[in-house]
Scaffold this active site. Structure first.
Site, PDB file in Angstrom:
ATOM      1  CG  ASP A  17      38.150 -48.020  40.177  1.00 15.79           C
ATOM      2  OD1 ASP A  17      37.631 -47.671  39.065  1.00 15.79           O
ATOM      3  OD2 ASP A  17      37.878 -48.213  41.432  1.00 15.79           O
ATOM      4  CB  CYS A  74      36.501 -44.763  41.084  1.00 21.16           C
ATOM      5  SG  CYS A  74      35.604 -43.966  42.093  1.00 21.16           S
ATOM      6  CB  THR A  76      30.686 -43.725  43.325  1.00 27.03           C
ATOM      7  OG1 THR A  76      31.959 -43.657  44.123  1.00 27.03           O
ATOM      8  CG2 THR A  76      29.910 -44.776  43.798  1.00 27.03           C
ATOM      9  N   GLY A  79      35.571 -42.538  45.869  1.00 31.18           N
ATOM     10  CA  GLY A  79      36.770 -42.993  46.580  1.00 31.18           C
ATOM     11  C   GLY A  79      37.716 -42.456  46.062  1.00 31.18           C
ATOM     12  CG  HIS A 107      31.702 -20.679  42.545  1.00 36.76           C
ATOM     13  ND1 HIS A 107      30.219 -20.623  43.375  1.00 36.76           N
ATOM     14  CD2 HIS A 107      31.660 -19.487  41.657  1.00 36.76           C
ATOM     15  CE1 HIS A 107      29.575 -19.709  42.817  1.00 36.76           C
ATOM     16  NE2 HIS A 107      30.410 -19.052  41.776  1.00 36.76           N
ATOM     17  CG  ASN A 108      34.591 -25.095  44.420  1.00 36.04           C
ATOM     18  OD1 ASN A 108      33.597 -25.562  43.869  1.00 36.04           O
ATOM     19  ND2 ASN A 108      34.522 -24.695  45.649  1.00 36.04           N
ATOM     20  CG  HIS A 142      34.391 -17.696  43.993  1.00 33.21           C
ATOM     21  ND1 HIS A 142      33.818 -17.982  44.898  1.00 33.21           N
ATOM     22  CD2 HIS A 142      33.831 -16.974  43.126  1.00 33.21           C
ATOM     23  CE1 HIS A 142      32.419 -17.738  44.364  1.00 33.21           C
ATOM     24  NE2 HIS A 142      32.727 -16.891  43.268  1.00 33.21           N
TER      25      HIS A 142
HETATM   26  C1  RB5 Z   1      35.166 -50.485  43.202  1.00 30.00           C
HETATM   27  O1  RB5 Z   1      34.253 -51.766  43.005  1.00 30.00           O
HETATM   28  C2  RB5 Z   1      34.425 -49.442  43.792  1.00 30.00           C
HETATM   29  O2  RB5 Z   1      34.302 -49.479  45.100  1.00 30.00           O
HETATM   30  C3  RB5 Z   1      35.067 -48.162  43.220  1.00 30.00           C
HETATM   31  O3  RB5 Z   1      35.214 -48.021  41.900  1.00 30.00           O
HETATM   32  C4  RB5 Z   1      34.739 -46.755  43.625  1.00 30.00           C
HETATM   33  O4  RB5 Z   1      33.366 -46.523  43.531  1.00 30.00           O
HETATM   34  C5  RB5 Z   1      34.974 -46.268  45.111  1.00 30.00           C
HETATM   35  O5  RB5 Z   1      34.749 -45.200  45.618  1.00 30.00           O
END
Ligand code: RB5
Length: 152
Positions: A17, A74, A76, A79, A107-108, A142
């Site tokens: 994203d 993204c 983090t 998401g 393992h996965n 596994h």
């Molecule tokens: C976008 O602002 C942020 O929410 C997205 O990139 C991500 O971190 C969501 O999990």
């Protein structure tokens, strides 16, 4: 994904994203420089977009066989990995270090690596990509567990 220690010749899908696009593009450049073929599913600019759309695009590419492996980014990595994992063809692992990346493969049998651009630096991210794509699934006990993930 191989255990041959090389990225050359691998086909790797990438998607992100707006929060992950800069890291995605840097990782894609690294992959091309190492001889991999990159399937870039976007996004291609910093305009705000919705991470579920790019997680779904990755899942469709994996399910269709356009690439055996993928890298998602993204803010983090959370998401977009949740989104991709809604498709049963995907085992996406959100990794923050190379141990995560190695074990996600061993393992996965994870087929998609998810990274957080706001939480993981570019060098650690690049190391995670290299380890993820050059580590083989161990199989054995596994395999039974991965089969259960698929309802088998
Ligand atoms: C976008 O602002 C942020 O929410 C997205 O990139 C991500 O971190 C969501 O999990």
């Amino acid at each position: 994904m191989t255990d041959s220690g090389t990225l050359a010749g691998q086909v790797v899908a990438v998607a992100a994203d707006h929060a992950g696009v800069t890291l995605k593009d840097a990782l894609a450049d690294d992959l091309r420089a190492a001889g991999a073929e990159v399937v870039d599913l976007g996004t291609r600019g910093t305009e705000s977009v919705d991470y579920p759309d790019y997680g779904a695009a990755m899942a469709e590419a994996i399910a269709a066989g356009r690439a055996p492996a993928g890298v998602l980014v993204c803010g983090t990595g959370i998401g977009i990995s949740i989104a991709a994992n809604r498709n049963p063809a995907v085992r996406a692992a959100r990794c923050a270090n190379t141990t995560d990346a190695r074990l996600a493969r061993q393992h996965n049998d994870a087929n998609v690596l998810a990274l957080g651009a706001r939480t993981t630096g570019v060098e650690v991210a690049a190391d995670c990509v290299r380890v993820f794509l050059t580590t083989a699934f161990e199989g054995g006990r596994h395999q039974r567990r991965v089969d259960k993930l698929a309802g088998r």
